[in-house]
Design a protein around this motif. Structure first.
Motif, PDB file in Angstrom:
ATOM      1  N   THR A  11      69.286 153.842  92.098  1.00  0.00           N
ATOM      2  CA  THR A  11      70.440 152.943  92.211  1.00  0.00           C
ATOM      3  C   THR A  11      70.161 151.819  93.195  1.00  0.00           C
ATOM      4  N   GLU A  12      69.616 152.175  94.364  1.00  0.00           N
ATOM      5  CA  GLU A  12      69.360 151.154  95.368  1.00  0.00           C
ATOM      6  C   GLU A  12      68.236 150.215  94.940  1.00  0.00           C
ATOM      7  N   LEU A  13      67.230 150.758  94.281  1.00  0.00           N
ATOM      8  CA  LEU A  13      66.157 149.892  93.786  1.00  0.00           C
ATOM      9  C   LEU A  13      66.687 148.890  92.764  1.00  0.00           C
ATOM     10  N   LYS A  14      67.637 149.316  91.933  1.00  0.00           N
ATOM     11  CA  LYS A  14      68.238 148.397  90.966  1.00  0.00           C
ATOM     12  C   LYS A  14      69.038 147.315  91.693  1.00  0.00           C
ATOM     13  N   GLU A  15      69.705 147.680  92.772  1.00  0.00           N
ATOM     14  CA  GLU A  15      70.461 146.689  93.546  1.00  0.00           C
ATOM     15  C   GLU A  15      69.527 145.621  94.131  1.00  0.00           C
ATOM     16  N   LEU A  16      68.356 146.044  94.588  1.00  0.00           N
ATOM     17  CA  LEU A  16      67.392 145.082  95.113  1.00  0.00           C
ATOM     18  C   LEU A  16      66.947 144.115  94.020  1.00  0.00           C
ATOM     19  N   HIS A  17      66.666 144.662  92.845  1.00  0.00           N
ATOM     20  CA  HIS A  17      66.254 143.827  91.716  1.00  0.00           C
ATOM     21  C   HIS A  17      67.371 142.868  91.305  1.00  0.00           C
ATOM     22  N   ASP A  18      68.590 143.387  91.207  1.00  0.00           N
ATOM     23  CA  ASP A  18      69.713 142.553  90.782  1.00  0.00           C
ATOM     24  C   ASP A  18      69.988 141.438  91.785  1.00  0.00           C
ATOM     25  N   ASN A  19      69.856 141.758  93.077  1.00  0.00           N
ATOM     26  CA  ASN A  19      70.087 140.741  94.110  1.00  0.00           C
ATOM     27  C   ASN A  19      69.086 139.599  93.979  1.00  0.00           C
ATOM     28  N   LEU A  20      67.802 139.939  93.744  1.00  0.00           N
ATOM     29  CA  LEU A  20      66.791 138.900  93.561  1.00  0.00           C
ATOM     30  C   LEU A  20      67.101 138.058  92.331  1.00  0.00           C
ATOM     31  N   SER A  21      67.513 138.695  91.257  1.00  0.00           N
ATOM     32  CA  SER A  21      67.803 137.974  90.011  1.00  0.00           C
ATOM     33  C   SER A  21      68.939 136.980  90.179  1.00  0.00           C
ATOM     34  N   GLN A  22      69.843 137.266  91.095  1.00  0.00           N
ATOM     35  CA  GLN A  22      71.011 136.405  91.309  1.00  0.00           C
ATOM     36  C   GLN A  22      70.740 135.242  92.265  1.00  0.00           C
ATOM     37  N   ASN A  26      65.265 131.531  91.568  1.00  0.00           N
ATOM     38  CA  ASN A  26      64.312 132.524  92.062  1.00  0.00           C
ATOM     39  C   ASN A  26      62.982 132.484  91.315  1.00  0.00           C
ATOM     40  N   GLU A  27      63.014 132.248  89.995  1.00  0.00           N
ATOM     41  CA  GLU A  27      61.768 132.228  89.243  1.00  0.00           C
ATOM     42  C   GLU A  27      60.940 130.996  89.590  1.00  0.00           C
ATOM     43  N   LEU A  28      61.614 129.856  89.767  1.00  0.00           N
ATOM     44  CA  LEU A  28      60.913 128.623  90.132  1.00  0.00           C
ATOM     45  C   LEU A  28      60.275 128.769  91.515  1.00  0.00           C
ATOM     46  N   LEU A  29      61.041 129.316  92.465  1.00  0.00           N
ATOM     47  CA  LEU A  29      60.498 129.513  93.808  1.00  0.00           C
ATOM     48  C   LEU A  29      59.314 130.479  93.792  1.00  0.00           C
ATOM     49  N   ASN A  31      57.219 130.950  91.381  1.00  0.00           N
ATOM     50  CA  ASN A  31      56.073 130.227  90.838  1.00  0.00           C
ATOM     51  C   ASN A  31      55.451 129.300  91.882  1.00  0.00           C
ATOM     52  N   ILE A  32      56.291 128.566  92.589  1.00  0.00           N
ATOM     53  CA  ILE A  32      55.806 127.604  93.586  1.00  0.00           C
ATOM     54  C   ILE A  32      55.058 128.321  94.709  1.00  0.00           C
ATOM     55  N   ILE A  33      55.646 129.398  95.214  1.00  0.00           N
ATOM     56  CA  ILE A  33      55.062 130.088  96.370  1.00  0.00           C
ATOM     57  C   ILE A  33      53.792 130.834  95.990  1.00  0.00           C
ATOM     58  N   THR A  34      53.806 131.533  94.846  1.00  0.00           N
ATOM     59  CA  THR A  34      52.621 132.301  94.457  1.00  0.00           C
ATOM     60  C   THR A  34      51.445 131.395  94.112  1.00  0.00           C
ATOM     61  N   GLN A  35      51.706 130.211  93.555  1.00  0.00           N
ATOM     62  CA  GLN A  35      50.625 129.322  93.137  1.00  0.00           C
ATOM     63  C   GLN A  35      50.125 128.413  94.251  1.00  0.00           C
ATOM     64  N   ASN A  36      50.959 128.143  95.254  1.00  0.00           N
ATOM     65  CA  ASN A  36      50.586 127.200  96.306  1.00  0.00           C
ATOM     66  C   ASN A  36      50.393 127.848  97.673  1.00  0.00           C
ATOM     67  N   GLY A  37      50.890 129.068  97.836  1.00  0.00           N
ATOM     68  CA  GLY A  37      50.834 129.706  99.145  1.00  0.00           C
ATOM     69  C   GLY A  37      52.091 129.401  99.949  1.00  0.00           C
ATOM     70  N   ILE A  38      52.421 130.267 100.881  1.00  0.00           N
ATOM     71  CA  ILE A  38      53.655 130.122 101.648  1.00  0.00           C
ATOM     72  C   ILE A  38      53.649 128.845 102.479  1.00  0.00           C
ATOM     73  N   ASN A  39      52.581 128.597 103.211  1.00  0.00           N
ATOM     74  CA  ASN A  39      52.561 127.429 104.097  1.00  0.00           C
ATOM     75  C   ASN A  39      52.631 126.115 103.339  1.00  0.00           C
ATOM     76  N   GLN A  40      51.877 126.019 102.249  1.00  0.00           N
ATOM     77  CA  GLN A  40      51.907 124.781 101.473  1.00  0.00           C
ATOM     78  C   GLN A  40      53.290 124.536 100.894  1.00  0.00           C
ATOM     79  N   ALA A  41      53.943 125.602 100.441  1.00  0.00           N
ATOM     80  CA  ALA A  41      55.284 125.454  99.871  1.00  0.00           C
ATOM     81  C   ALA A  41      56.320 125.117 100.927  1.00  0.00           C
ATOM     82  N   ALA A  42      56.111 125.592 102.143  1.00  0.00           N
ATOM     83  CA  ALA A  42      57.114 125.420 103.196  1.00  0.00           C
ATOM     84  C   ALA A  42      56.882 124.194 104.074  1.00  0.00           C
ATOM     85  N   GLN A  43      55.724 123.530 103.957  1.00  0.00           N
ATOM     86  CA  GLN A  43      55.387 122.449 104.897  1.00  0.00           C
ATOM     87  C   GLN A  43      56.272 121.222 104.715  1.00  0.00           C
ATOM     88  N   ASP A  44      56.672 120.676 105.841  1.00  0.00           N
ATOM     89  CA  ASP A  44      57.521 119.482 105.865  1.00  0.00           C
ATOM     90  C   ASP A  44      56.654 118.242 105.690  1.00  0.00           C
TER      91      ASP A  44
END
Length: 441
Positions: A11-22, A26-29, A31-44
Motif C-alpha cells: 500500500t505504501e509503495l503504491k502511494e509513493l508511485h502515485d505521488n510521483l505520478s501526480q 514528472n516525466e519531462l523532468l 528525462n532532462i535529469i537522467t540525460q543531462n545529469g543533476i548539476n547540468q539540469a540545475a545550473q543557473d
C-alpha cells in the motif's frame, strides 16, 4: 509519536508511485535529469554574468600551482601567500616554494604527536570516540593553517627547484595507505604496552623505533630533503642571482622573513558563540609547536579584514567547503549556482549553523584570496587562486560570489593589524577547547 519499525508494504509503495505520478511534468523532468545529469539540469545560466572575472582589486600573482592527487591544499595556500610576497620583493613572478618539503616534515611531526595522543588515551577502550578519532585518520594529508605555519617556523622553506615533486607527492594515495596501516599498528602496540604495565624505558625505546620506521618510509617515498642548498635564479629583468650554502631556516629568515605569529585565524562558525577563541589541540601536528586557534566572528568581520588585506596588496589563506555549489571546469563558486530545491521541488535549504551541526558542512579545502570586486564599497565577488592547476577555471583562478563566501567560507587568515581593539582583546581571553570531531576540524 509516530510508530517505529514500520515496513514498507504494498500500500505504501503504491502511494509513493502515485505521488510521483501526480507531480507536474514528472516525466519531462526525469528525462532532462537522467540525460543531462543533476548539476547540468540545475545550473543557473545567469551565473556566468554574475561571475564575470573582473575585479576592482586584482593582485598580480602569476601562474597557479597544482597539488594534483594529494590533500596538501593547506600547505599550497600558505606557501602561495609567501611566494607572492617573495615574487613582489625580488621580482620573480612565478617563483614557487617546495610544498613537498613541508609535507615531508609534517609526516614525521604528525607521527610523533600521534604517539603522544595514543599513549595519553591508552586507558580508554578502543571504541572510545576520541581513540576512534585518532585511529581513523593517523596518516591523512589534510591540515590547518596553524599546522603549516608551525612547520615553516621550525623547518623554514626552500625553492621547489631544490626539492621538486615526485610521483608519490603528486599522488599520495599509496603512501597514505602504507602510513595509515603503519600508524594504526603502532597505536595498537603502544596501547598494549601501556595496558600490560610495560616499563617506561620499553615504551620509550619502542616509540623511537617506530618513529625511525616512519622516517624511513617517508624518505624512501619522497626522498630525504637537503639540509643545505644553493639559491639560483634569474629575476624578471633577467638578472642572475646566486646565494650558496643556505639552510632552509636561513633562506626563510633572509628572503621571506614573515612573522607568522602576527597572523590570526578568523572563523565564522555560527554553531558556536561569537567573540570567543577556540582551540583544537587534537589536530596540532608539532609537539611544542604552533597551536590551532580560531577567533570566531560574524562573517562581516571576516570580510572587512580580508578586504583590508587585499587593499594593502597582500593575498590571504582561507578555508572553505569547495565542493558545495562549485563548477570545477568553469571555476564558479556561487551559492545559487545549482537550484536543487527548485529542480526536485523539495526544500533542501539549511542554515549555515545547522549544516555545521548536522555534518552537512565541513572545512574541506584551503585556497588563496587574490582579489575582490567592490561596488559602493561592498564586495560582490572575489578572485580565488586555487591549487588544481591551470586546466580548471580561468587558468586556475576561480570567481567566488559574495553569497558563496557567506555560506561556505569558514576561515580567513589575516594580520592582527587588521583587527579592531575589541577583537584584539578577545585574543587574551581564556580559550575554549573543541572536541576532536568538531565542525572546524
Amino acid at each position: 509519536m509516530s510508530k517505529l519499525n514500520q515496513p514498507l508494504d504494498a500500500t505504501e509503495l503504491k502511494e509513493l508511485h502515485d505521488n510521483l505520478s501526480q507531480q507536474p511534468g514528472n516525466e519531462l523532468l526525469s528525462n532532462i535529469i537522467t540525460q543531462n545529469g543533476i548539476n547540468q539540469a540545475a545550473q543557473d545560466p545567469k551565473a556566468a554574468t554574475r561571475l564575470d572575472p573582473v575585479f576592482s582589486i586584482d593582485l598580480d600573482t602569476g601562474k597557479v600551482s597544482n597539488q594534483k592527487r594529494s590533500g596538501r591544499c593547506w600547505l599550497f595556500s600558505l606557501l602561495n601567500t609567501l611566494r607572492h610576497q617573495f615574487a613582489k620583493t625580488y621580482h620573480v613572478k612565478d617563483f614557487e616554494f617546495s610544498q613537498k618539503y613541508l609535507f615531508f616534515w609534517d609526516k614525521i611531526e604528525r607521527a610523533n604527536i600521534y604517539y603522544d595522543n595514543i599513549l595519553a588515551t591508552a586507558h580508554k577502550p578502543a571504541n572510545d570516540r576520541e581513540v576512534e578519532f585518532y585511529m581513523s585518520m593517523p596518516g591523512e594529508d589534510g591540515g590547518q593553517w596553524a599546522m603549516a605555519a608551525g612547520l615553516v617556523q621550525k623547518y623554514g622553506v626552500m625553492p621547489a627547484s631544490v626539492y621538486p615533486e615526485t610521483i608519490n607527492s603528486e599522488d599520495t594515495s599509496a603512501y597514505d595507505a602504507v602510513m595509515n596501516r603503519k600508524l594504526r599498528k603502532d597505536g595498537m602496540q603502544l596501547r598494549q604496552l601501556i595496558n600490560t604495565a610495560a616499563d617506561d624505558q620499553t615504551i620509550t625505546d619502542t616509540r623511537k623505533r617506530m618513529l625511525k620506521e616512519v622516517y624511513q618510509i617517508t624518505a624512501y617515498s619522497f626522498g630525504e630533503p637537503p639540509m643545505k642548498f644553493d639559491l639560483e635564479y634569474r629575476d624578471d629583468d633577467h638578472n642572475y642571482h646566486l646565494d650558496q650554502g643556505l639552510t632552509p631556516q636561513e633562506f626563510y629568515t633572509k628572503y621571506v622573513n614573515v612573522d607568522l605569529d602576527n597572523y590570526v585565524v578568523l572563523s565564522n562558525s555560527p554553531d558556536k558563540e561569537y567573540n570567543q577563541v577556540y582551540t583544537l589541540p587534537s589536530q596540532d601536528n608539532i609537539v611544542g609547536g604552533k597551536k590551532i586557534e580560531f577567533l570566531n566572528l560574524p562573517m562581516k568581520d571576516l570580510k572587512q579584514a580580508a578586504i583590508q588585506t587585499l587593499q594593502n596588496g597582500e593575498t590571504l589563506w582561507f578555508g572553505n567547503d569547495v565542493l558545495q555549489q562549485m563548477s570545477r571546469k568553469q571555476g564558479y563558486l556561487d551559492a545559487n549556482l545549482y537550484h536543487y530545491s527548485q529542480l526536485f521541488n523539495v526544500d533542501l535549504s539549511m542554515s549555515k549553523a545547522d549544516r555545521l551541526t548536522y555534518h552537512e558542512a565541513e572545512v574541506s579545502h584551503a585556497m588563496t584570496l587574490t582579489g575582490v570586486d567592490l561596488v559602493n564599497d561592498q564586495p560582490t565577488k572575489w578572485k580565488v587562486e586555487n591549487s588544481w592547476g591551470e586546466k580548471t577555471g580561468e587558468k586556475g583562478y576561480f570567481t567566488m560570489s559574495d553569497d558563496w563566501m557567506d555560506a561556505y567560507v569558514y576561515e580567513v587568515v589575516v594580520k592582527k593589524d587588521y583587527l579592531t581593539k575589541p577583537q584584539l582583546a578577545i585574543l587574551d581571553q581564556p580559550k575554549i577547547q573543541l572536541d576532536p570531531w568538531d565542525s572546524l576540524r
